[in-house]
Design an enzyme around this catalytic site. Structure first.
Site, PDB file in Angstrom:
ATOM      1  N   ASP A  45       0.843  -1.206   0.000  1.00 49.51           N
ATOM      2  CA  ASP A  45       0.000   0.000   0.000  1.00 49.51           C
ATOM      3  C   ASP A  45       0.878   1.255   0.000  1.00 49.51           C
ATOM      4  O   ASP A  45       0.376   2.376  -0.054  1.00 49.51           O
ATOM      5  CB  ASP A  45      -1.013  -0.004   1.146  1.00 49.51           C
ATOM      6  CG  ASP A  45      -0.369  -0.082   2.516  1.00 49.51           C
ATOM      7  OD1 ASP A  45       0.875  -0.164   2.602  1.00 49.51           O
ATOM      8  OD2 ASP A  45      -1.122  -0.053   3.516  1.00 49.51           O
ATOM      9  N   GLU A 181       9.412  -3.988  10.265  1.00 53.22           N
ATOM     10  CA  GLU A 181       9.862  -2.692   9.709  1.00 53.22           C
ATOM     11  C   GLU A 181      10.409  -1.778  10.804  1.00 53.22           C
ATOM     12  O   GLU A 181       9.758  -1.556  11.839  1.00 53.22           O
ATOM     13  CB  GLU A 181       8.672  -2.010   8.994  1.00 53.22           C
ATOM     14  CG  GLU A 181       9.043  -0.673   8.383  1.00 53.22           C
ATOM     15  CD  GLU A 181       8.020  -0.140   7.385  1.00 53.22           C
ATOM     16  OE1 GLU A 181       7.047  -0.855   7.077  1.00 53.22           O
ATOM     17  OE2 GLU A 181       8.203   0.997   6.922  1.00 53.22           O
TER      18      GLU A 181
HETATM   19  O1  KIV Z   1       3.546  -1.076   1.560  1.00 53.81           O
HETATM   20  C1  KIV Z   1       4.723  -1.443   1.525  1.00 53.81           C
HETATM   21  O2  KIV Z   1       5.469  -1.212   0.573  1.00 53.81           O
HETATM   22  C2  KIV Z   1       5.224  -2.185   2.666  1.00 53.81           C
HETATM   23  C3  KIV Z   1       6.711  -2.329   2.782  1.00 53.81           C
HETATM   24  C4  KIV Z   1       7.252  -1.100   3.368  1.00 53.81           C
HETATM   25  C5  KIV Z   1       7.101  -3.529   3.534  1.00 53.81           C
HETATM   26  O3  KIV Z   1       4.485  -2.608   3.492  1.00 53.81           O
END
Ligand code: KIV
Length: 263
Positions: A45, A181
């Protein structure tokens, strides 16, 4: 080439072989990433920021993720695709079923949801209904308004212990992959060692089983990149070599180094 599966990722963890994954949002890049050897992609997202130009992931809808999942699937037919469940699309189990089904029908192999042990029932129910679930702990961007910004998580012992407990509870509930993260390297290592399932880090140091980067960060497109991001295009001068360098450095443990990690 045969399609990549969760069993392949578990095998890599068993063999202590690190793997690189990346976000993808369209068929052309998905094809290029697959061609260079990336077999796991996330339709994140983050597209709310990288593609749509918003300042958070909150405006992203299930229709958006579904559209981009179809595009990525068209470009990378054999890749293992994880599709993000956007903000408020899994607030109740019923919502989760409908929305996860939509993403699986669009070509996802797994859905990703952000949050701790409050999601255990959802993980259990989705898994029982043939939807594999990837968790996302640490800095969870959908909670930016609760967290008060995009900050490193788990810096003190009690919040670190809470993240470890959440990870164990979610694994017990059926979670089959975890994205971690923006947490200190030592905490990421503790969590990775405590779980049997593969753990994929972003801003979590080089002790996790795999790494993920937002493709715009890996290719130097992001205007103000986070500390952990590395512009692989700058070093190589072309996109294919940049992706290969990213894979090589993840597999060897050279990326992320100290300067791209939190301690
Ligand atoms: O939405 C995204 O790109 C993510 C990554 C940061 C892991 O969740």
């Amino acid at each position: 080439m045969k399609p990549t599966t969760l069993a392949d990722l578990s095998q890599l963890k068993k063999e202590k072989r690190k793997f690189a994954t990346i976000t993808a949002y369209d068929a052309s890049f998905a094809h290029l990433f697959a061609e260079q050897g990336i077999s796991v992609m996330l339709i994140g997202d983050s597209l709310g920021m990288t593609i749509q130009g918003f300042d958070s992931t909150l405006p992203v809808t299930i229709e958006d993720i579904s559209y981009h999942t179809r595009s990525v699937r068209a470009g990378a037919p054999r890749a293992f695709l994880i599709a993000d469940m956007p903000f408020m699309s899994y607030a109740t189990p019923e919502q989760s079923f409908d929305n996860a089904a939509e993403l699986m029908r669009s070509g996802a192999n797994m859905v990703k949801i952000e949050g701790g042990d409050w999601l255990c029932d959802t993980v259990k129910m989705l898994t029982e209904r043939a939807v594999p679930v990837c968790g996302h702990l640490g800095l969870t961007p959908q909670s930016v308004n609760v967290l008060g910004g995009y900050k490193v998580q788990g810096r003190d012992e009690s919040s670190a212990q809470k993240l470890l407990d959440d990870a164990i509870a979610l694994e017990k509930a059926g979670m089959q992959l975890l994205v971690l993260e923006c947490v200190p390297t030592t905490l990421a290592q503790r969590i990775t060692e405590a779980l049997d399932i593969p753990v994929i880090g972003i801003g979590a140091g080089n002790m996790t089983d795999g790494q993920i980067l937002v493709m715009h960060d890996a290719l130097g497109i992001t205007a103000r990149p986070p500390k952990f991001a590395k512009d692989f295009l700058k070093e190589t001068g072309n996109i294919r070599d940049a992706i290969r360098l990213y894979i090589e450095q993840v597999e060897s443990g050279a990326y992320p180094d100290q300067t791209h990690s939190f301690n």
